[in-house]
Design a protein around this motif. Structure first.
Motif, PDB file in Angstrom:
ATOM      1  N   TYR A 114     -30.312  15.371 -53.543  1.00 55.39           N
ATOM      2  CA  TYR A 114     -31.532  14.528 -53.859  1.00 55.39           C
ATOM      3  C   TYR A 114     -32.576  15.220 -54.310  1.00 55.39           C
ATOM      4  O   TYR A 114     -33.293  14.551 -55.195  1.00 55.39           O
ATOM      5  N   ALA A 115     -32.701  16.341 -53.815  1.00 51.05           N
ATOM      6  CA  ALA A 115     -33.905  17.195 -54.377  1.00 51.05           C
ATOM      7  C   ALA A 115     -33.826  17.283 -56.087  1.00 51.05           C
ATOM      8  O   ALA A 115     -34.543  17.121 -56.969  1.00 51.05           O
ATOM      9  N   ALA A 116     -32.290  17.585 -56.401  1.00 51.99           N
ATOM     10  CA  ALA A 116     -32.273  18.006 -57.836  1.00 51.99           C
ATOM     11  C   ALA A 116     -32.327  16.801 -58.724  1.00 51.99           C
ATOM     12  O   ALA A 116     -32.707  16.684 -59.731  1.00 51.99           O
ATOM     13  N   ARG A 117     -31.671  15.815 -57.971  1.00 52.23           N
ATOM     14  CA  ARG A 117     -31.434  14.341 -58.821  1.00 52.23           C
ATOM     15  C   ARG A 117     -32.566  13.520 -59.032  1.00 52.23           C
ATOM     16  O   ARG A 117     -32.826  12.768 -60.043  1.00 52.23           O
ATOM     17  N   ALA A 118     -33.441  13.563 -58.098  1.00 59.04           N
ATOM     18  CA  ALA A 118     -34.692  12.956 -57.997  1.00 59.04           C
ATOM     19  C   ALA A 118     -35.732  13.590 -58.513  1.00 59.04           C
ATOM     20  O   ALA A 118     -36.962  13.069 -58.625  1.00 59.04           O
ATOM     21  N   ASP A 119     -35.612  15.012 -58.502  1.00 63.55           N
ATOM     22  CA  ASP A 119     -36.822  15.999 -58.851  1.00 63.55           C
ATOM     23  C   ASP A 119     -37.949  15.665 -57.848  1.00 63.55           C
ATOM     24  O   ASP A 119     -38.932  15.546 -58.127  1.00 63.55           O
ATOM     25  N   VAL A 120     -37.537  15.802 -56.572  1.00 65.47           N
ATOM     26  CA  VAL A 120     -38.588  15.623 -55.402  1.00 65.47           C
ATOM     27  C   VAL A 120     -38.279  16.870 -54.422  1.00 65.47           C
ATOM     28  O   VAL A 120     -37.349  17.667 -54.084  1.00 65.47           O
ATOM     29  N   VAL A 121     -39.479  17.179 -53.605  1.00 66.39           N
ATOM     30  CA  VAL A 121     -39.306  18.146 -52.650  1.00 66.39           C
ATOM     31  C   VAL A 121     -38.706  17.326 -51.549  1.00 66.39           C
ATOM     32  O   VAL A 121     -39.221  16.393 -51.219  1.00 66.39           O
ATOM     33  N   VAL A 122     -37.664  18.100 -50.793  1.00 63.03           N
ATOM     34  CA  VAL A 122     -37.078  17.527 -49.641  1.00 63.03           C
ATOM     35  C   VAL A 122     -37.451  18.393 -48.485  1.00 63.03           C
ATOM     36  O   VAL A 122     -37.298  19.510 -48.419  1.00 63.03           O
ATOM     37  N   ILE A 123     -37.958  17.845 -47.575  1.00 65.19           N
ATOM     38  CA  ILE A 123     -38.281  18.419 -46.548  1.00 65.19           C
ATOM     39  C   ILE A 123     -37.212  17.858 -45.107  1.00 65.19           C
ATOM     40  O   ILE A 123     -37.237  16.773 -44.711  1.00 65.19           O
ATOM     41  N   GLY A 124     -36.367  18.679 -44.875  1.00 68.64           N
ATOM     42  CA  GLY A 124     -35.423  18.312 -43.699  1.00 68.64           C
ATOM     43  C   GLY A 124     -35.918  18.600 -42.360  1.00 68.64           C
ATOM     44  O   GLY A 124     -36.720  19.748 -42.121  1.00 68.64           O
ATOM     45  N   VAL A 125     -35.964  17.768 -41.506  1.00 69.20           N
ATOM     46  CA  VAL A 125     -36.463  17.844 -40.187  1.00 69.20           C
ATOM     47  C   VAL A 125     -35.311  18.264 -39.241  1.00 69.20           C
ATOM     48  O   VAL A 125     -34.343  17.676 -38.990  1.00 69.20           O
ATOM     49  N   ASP A 126     -35.493  19.421 -38.356  1.00 67.90           N
ATOM     50  CA  ASP A 126     -34.707  19.741 -37.439  1.00 67.90           C
ATOM     51  C   ASP A 126     -35.208  19.313 -36.001  1.00 67.90           C
ATOM     52  O   ASP A 126     -35.523  20.211 -35.089  1.00 67.90           O
ATOM     53  N   TYR A 127     -34.874  18.168 -35.860  1.00 68.75           N
ATOM     54  CA  TYR A 127     -35.562  17.503 -34.571  1.00 68.75           C
ATOM     55  C   TYR A 127     -34.744  18.057 -33.674  1.00 68.75           C
ATOM     56  O   TYR A 127     -33.526  18.439 -33.583  1.00 68.75           O
ATOM     57  N   ASP A 128     -35.098  17.849 -32.055  1.00 65.14           N
ATOM     58  CA  ASP A 128     -34.457  18.210 -30.818  1.00 65.14           C
ATOM     59  C   ASP A 128     -33.332  17.274 -30.678  1.00 65.14           C
ATOM     60  O   ASP A 128     -33.221  16.031 -30.908  1.00 65.14           O
ATOM     61  N   LEU A 129     -32.059  17.753 -30.296  1.00 64.27           N
ATOM     62  CA  LEU A 129     -30.922  17.012 -30.106  1.00 64.27           C
ATOM     63  C   LEU A 129     -30.784  16.587 -28.837  1.00 64.27           C
ATOM     64  O   LEU A 129     -31.400  17.102 -27.600  1.00 64.27           O
ATOM     65  N   SER A 130     -29.850  15.395 -28.576  1.00 58.98           N
ATOM     66  CA  SER A 130     -29.694  14.956 -27.263  1.00 58.98           C
ATOM     67  C   SER A 130     -28.050  15.375 -26.766  1.00 58.98           C
ATOM     68  O   SER A 130     -27.469  15.629 -27.461  1.00 58.98           O
ATOM     69  N   PRO A 131     -28.004  15.668 -25.527  1.00 60.94           N
ATOM     70  CA  PRO A 131     -28.804  14.806 -24.381  1.00 60.94           C
ATOM     71  C   PRO A 131     -29.836  15.711 -23.776  1.00 60.94           C
ATOM     72  O   PRO A 131     -30.461  15.215 -22.815  1.00 60.94           O
ATOM     73  N   GLU A 132     -30.041  17.043 -24.529  1.00 64.95           N
ATOM     74  CA  GLU A 132     -31.326  17.861 -23.804  1.00 64.95           C
ATOM     75  C   GLU A 132     -32.628  17.129 -23.685  1.00 64.95           C
ATOM     76  O   GLU A 132     -33.244  17.146 -22.816  1.00 64.95           O
ATOM     77  N   VAL A 133     -32.717  16.265 -24.960  1.00 65.50           N
ATOM     78  CA  VAL A 133     -33.789  15.170 -25.049  1.00 65.50           C
ATOM     79  C   VAL A 133     -33.463  14.031 -25.204  1.00 65.50           C
ATOM     80  O   VAL A 133     -32.149  13.888 -25.916  1.00 65.50           O
ATOM     81  N   ARG A 134     -34.004  13.053 -24.693  1.00 69.17           N
ATOM     82  CA  ARG A 134     -33.573  11.303 -25.086  1.00 69.17           C
ATOM     83  C   ARG A 134     -34.703  10.769 -25.661  1.00 69.17           C
ATOM     84  O   ARG A 134     -35.876  11.094 -25.808  1.00 69.17           O
ATOM     85  N   PHE A 135     -34.370   9.839 -26.214  1.00 73.82           N
ATOM     86  CA  PHE A 135     -35.461   8.819 -26.697  1.00 73.82           C
ATOM     87  C   PHE A 135     -36.735   8.543 -25.680  1.00 73.82           C
ATOM     88  O   PHE A 135     -36.640   8.431 -24.503  1.00 73.82           O
ATOM     89  N   PRO A 136     -37.777   8.682 -26.513  1.00 72.32           N
ATOM     90  CA  PRO A 136     -38.249   8.783 -28.071  1.00 72.32           C
ATOM     91  C   PRO A 136     -38.403  10.061 -28.620  1.00 72.32           C
ATOM     92  O   PRO A 136     -39.303  10.251 -29.394  1.00 72.32           O
TER      93      PRO A 136
END
Length: 328
Positions: A114-136
């Motif tokens: 996406y970064a290369a094709r759209a020439d945008v900066v892409v910011i990937g988010v390393d959010y915490d995973l479940s089930p260690e944390v849950r919604f929200p």
């Protein structure tokens, strides 16, 4: 008499996507069943299986990582910049994996494409995973990263007036629900575009799609999806929360939406239903249905023209939509 829907057991899948499924399945078969492993062990296996598919692809001008403060602790982000041009738009990207698996690494190539094709900066988010944390928890982390990117735009070298949010599968779910949270907080103007790749949009899936695509031969099984829900939700009643099942939400006032819809996916009906809801609410929406594609098909871009086409369609839409945003 109840209608009976027939599955084609994967014979309707694009040949290149079939190869992707077969090769990943063969790699998984070299390991114990994920369901027999602890969550950390299952994640290690999933990372190893997906690693070959994230190799190659566009080379970035720069890639840096840093942490972002959120209400639930710091979250790592990976920032891909494809060129030296300053003040580019940015796409904040939320990876899939049923809120349970995968990472910035498994989705690194997707973000670079996406970064290369759209020439945008892409910011990937390393959010915490479940089930260690849950919604929200993870959802609120995503919202925090959007707010941070807007406030830190000058430091990041991005244009705060041209921010997009996107994601695949569970990441698509949090893309949509984060946009709802921001809208309801009076901050809907922060986002100018939403990119949804085979997004989870409802905790309930129709019998038709369970029967047709929820079994053998496809990439996401019905029982697998239910296990992901069990990991993510804090309580069964969360299934009816619009921030879990955005199909139940008022969708008016959202920014333009792009829906990348694989033809052969358990979740396809959800995207089609959401498209109708968005149109009825007056939200600009563009959708593409990719024949023979399945869940996760974008990861097969190294071998599958259908994935290449989907990246190009979304990138052109993203570029055009963000150009329009800059013109007000």
């Amino acid at each position: 008499m109840a209608h009976e829907w027939a599955t084609l057991n994967g014979t309707d899948v694009d040949p290149d996507i079939r190869r992707f499924i077969d090769e990943t399945s063969a790699e998984y078969a070299r390991h114990p069943l994920l369901s027999s492993l602890s969550i950390p062990e299952a994640r290690k296996v999933a990372e190893a299986v997906r690693a070959p598919w994230t190799a190659g692809g566009p080379v970035m001008h720069s890639t840096v990582e840093q942490t972002v403060p959120t209400p639930h602790g710091p979250v790592r982000v990976r920032i891909h910049n494809p060129s030296a041009r300053a003040d580019k738009p940015a796409l904040i990207y939320v990876h899939g994996g049923g809120w349970t698996l995968f990472s910035l690494d498994t989705h690194d190539r997707l973000m670079r494409e996406y970064a290369a094709r759209a020439d945008v900066v892409v910011i990937g988010v390393d959010y915490d995973l479940s089930p260690e944390v849950r919604f929200p928890v993870a959802l609120e982390q995503v919202v925090a990263v959007v707010r941070w990117a807007s406030k830190q735009a000058q430091t990041l070298g991005i244009d705060a007036t041209r921010l997009a949010l996107g994601g695949d599968s569970a990441g698509g779910n949090m893309t949509f629900t984060a946009a709802l949270m921001l809208r309801d907080a009076g901050e809907g103007g922060l986002l100018k575009a939403l990119l949804l790749n085979y997004a989870v949009l409802n905790a309930e899936t129709s019998d038709e799609y369970h029967a047709r695509f929820g079994g053998e031969g496809y990439m996401l099984a019905s029982d697998e999806m239910e296990a992901f829900w069990a990991n993510y939700l804090s309580a069964p009643s969360d299934r009816a929360n619009p921030l879990v099942s955005p199909m139940l939400a008022d969708v008016a006032g959202l920014p333009p939406v792009f829906l990348a819809i694989p033809e052969c996916d358990l979740l396809t009906g959800q995207s089609l239903d959401m498209e109708r809801r968005l149109i009825a609410a007056g939200v600009p929406v563009q959708s593409r249905i990719y024949q023979g594609a399945t869940h996760s098909f974008l990861e097969a871009v190294s071998i599958a023209p259908v994935a290449d086409r989907a990246f190009q369609d979304a990138s052109e839409w993203l570029r055009d939509t963000l150009i329009q945003a800059s013109r007000g």
